[in-house]
Design a protein around this motif. Structure first.
Motif, PDB file in Angstrom:
ATOM      1  N   SER A 100       0.676  -1.019  -0.081  1.00 19.89           N
ATOM      2  CA  SER A 100      -0.041  -0.176   0.099  1.00 19.89           C
ATOM      3  C   SER A 100       0.763   1.380   0.052  1.00 19.89           C
ATOM      4  CB  SER A 100      -0.928   0.079   1.355  1.00 19.89           C
ATOM      5  OG  SER A 100      -1.970  -1.095   1.112  1.00 19.89           O
ATOM      6  N   ALA A 101       1.847   1.258   1.094  1.00 24.74           N
ATOM      7  CA  ALA A 101       2.730   2.465   0.979  1.00 24.74           C
ATOM      8  C   ALA A 101       3.445   2.648  -0.394  1.00 24.74           C
ATOM      9  CB  ALA A 101       3.882   2.200   1.861  1.00 24.74           C
ATOM     10  N   HIS A 102       3.878   1.478  -1.000  1.00 30.21           N
ATOM     11  CA  HIS A 102       4.402   1.680  -2.395  1.00 30.21           C
ATOM     12  C   HIS A 102       3.580   2.138  -3.431  1.00 30.21           C
ATOM     13  CE1 HIS A 102       7.024   0.995  -5.912  1.00 30.21           C
ATOM     14  NE2 HIS A 102       5.983   0.288  -6.611  1.00 30.21           N
ATOM     15  N   GLU A 103       2.309   1.497  -3.560  1.00 33.73           N
ATOM     16  CA  GLU A 103       1.479   1.841  -4.659  1.00 33.73           C
ATOM     17  C   GLU A 103       0.977   3.476  -4.387  1.00 33.73           C
ATOM     18  OE1 GLU A 103      -1.657  -0.996  -6.723  1.00 33.73           O
ATOM     19  OE2 GLU A 103      -2.575   0.106  -4.896  1.00 33.73           O
ATOM     20  N   SER A 104       0.775   3.836  -3.108  1.00 36.96           N
ATOM     21  CA  SER A 104       0.339   5.049  -2.912  1.00 36.96           C
ATOM     22  C   SER A 104       1.312   6.132  -3.342  1.00 36.96           C
ATOM     23  CB  SER A 104       0.029   5.313  -1.424  1.00 36.96           C
ATOM     24  OG  SER A 104      -0.915   4.562  -1.113  1.00 36.96           O
ATOM     25  N   SER A 105       2.758   5.734  -3.240  1.00 35.21           N
ATOM     26  CA  SER A 105       3.815   6.426  -3.782  1.00 35.21           C
ATOM     27  C   SER A 105       3.693   6.668  -5.196  1.00 35.21           C
ATOM     28  CB  SER A 105       5.127   6.068  -3.065  1.00 35.21           C
ATOM     29  OG  SER A 105       5.676   4.922  -3.978  1.00 35.21           O
ATOM     30  N   VAL A 106       3.498   5.572  -5.923  1.00 38.25           N
ATOM     31  CA  VAL A 106       3.607   5.713  -7.456  1.00 38.25           C
ATOM     32  C   VAL A 106       2.461   6.407  -7.853  1.00 38.25           C
ATOM     33  CG1 VAL A 106       3.163   4.023  -9.462  1.00 38.25           C
ATOM     34  CG2 VAL A 106       4.530   3.411  -7.448  1.00 38.25           C
ATOM     35  N   TRP A 107       1.150   6.245  -7.298  1.00 34.88           N
ATOM     36  CA  TRP A 107       0.232   7.159  -7.828  1.00 34.88           C
ATOM     37  C   TRP A 107      -0.159   8.472  -7.224  1.00 34.88           C
ATOM     38  CZ3 TRP A 107      -0.943   5.399 -12.438  1.00 34.88           C
ATOM     39  CH2 TRP A 107      -0.924   3.894 -12.808  1.00 34.88           C
ATOM     40  N   SER A 108       0.701   8.851  -6.378  1.00 31.36           N
ATOM     41  CA  SER A 108       0.423  10.214  -5.762  1.00 31.36           C
ATOM     42  C   SER A 108       0.036  11.186  -6.868  1.00 31.36           C
ATOM     43  CB  SER A 108       1.642  10.459  -5.238  1.00 31.36           C
ATOM     44  OG  SER A 108       2.935  11.025  -5.475  1.00 31.36           O
TER      45      SER A 108
END
Length: 261
Positions: free
Chosen positions: A178-186
């Motif tokens: 979740s932390a990675h995906e949120s950083s990608v799609w910020s």
């Protein structure tokens, strides 16, 4: 015969206090008794108590405040702390987001099937997943909230599977992803925020998965989870696949509380 090492006094004191925390006698936010009180209660020397407190602090079970409002504050074990530790180990081993995503591709569908197989799913699973879908739909056009809302559906799915070891281990991987995906799609990053077509497809997948769980169809729930995760994996891993896991993402901007079980 090999000599058996006797535990030090500080270890015995730390063990007693640790048991109080893990059993719930001492709860999150409670303050440990003063050192003077602990001296008297355990009948040990001040250095032994100070060492015991240091042991608990190293365990992450307390944090020591200095100054006039000093004291040792209790912290109950949480999946977030486990996830942060796992993320540091993964970073040290040069594991990538693709590795975490692949693990979830195999593990999360098992949780979906377990949710569908629960006899009490109508009270212990379905309302919680429906609440996440409702939040996702309500804030569909809020690009800053869409990915966190969508990820919370997955975190909740795992948290309701009914098996505590799986909830802890797989749930930790969910938090890392979740932390990675949120950083990608910020919305201030690269790539641009997730396209509306992709967001609608994900929301539709979540609803179909919930329907299968509601119907008690474990086989269908597993298949739908696999298909959805494979699609989400392709979308996100199209960016930044050469990077390793970054443990700092677990604390950047603060993390929300884990789903309530």
């Amino acid at each position: 015969m090999a000599r058996i090492r006797q535990p030090r006094v500080a270890e015995i004191v730390a063990s007693r206090l640790r048991d109080d925390i893990l059993s719930g006698r001492l709860k999150e936010g409670d303050t440990l008794p003063s050192q003077e009180t602990l001296f008297s209660e355990f009948g040990v020397s001040p250095p032994a108590v100070r060492e015991a407190i240091h042991i608990l602090e190293s365990d992450g079970l307390i944090s020591v405040r200095r100054g006039n409002v000093g004291g040792a504050v209790v912290h109950a074990p949480a999946a977030e702390r486990t996830a942060h530790m796992i993320s540091m180990v993964l970073q040290a081993r040069a594991a990538t987001p693709a590795d975490v995503s692949e693990a979830l591709l195999h593990l999360e569908p098992i949780c979906a099937g377990m949710c569908a197989a629960r006899d009490d799913r109508m009270t212990e699973v379905v309302p919680y997943l429906q609440a996440e879908i409702d939040a996702q739909a309500e804030q569909f056009d809020d690009l800053a909230r869409y990915v966190p809302n969508a990820r919370r559906f997955h975190e909740t799915l795992v948290s309701r599977c009914g098996n505590e070891p799986m909830i802890l281990v797989i749930g930790s991987l969910e938090l890392i992803w979740s932390a990675h995906e949120s950083s990608v799609w910020s919305d201030d990053g690269d790539p641009a925020p997730m396209a509306g077509k992709t967001r609608r497809a994900a929301l539709r997948d979540h609803q179909r998965l919930l329907d299968a769980i509601r119907d008690g169809n474990a086989t269908r729930a597993v298949r739908l989870a696999q298909d959805h995760l494979a699609a989400a994996r392709r979308n996100t891993l199209a960016f930044g696949t050469d990077k390793t896991i970054e443990a700092k993402r677990m604390s950047d901007g603060g993390r929300r509380k884990e789903p309530v079980r």
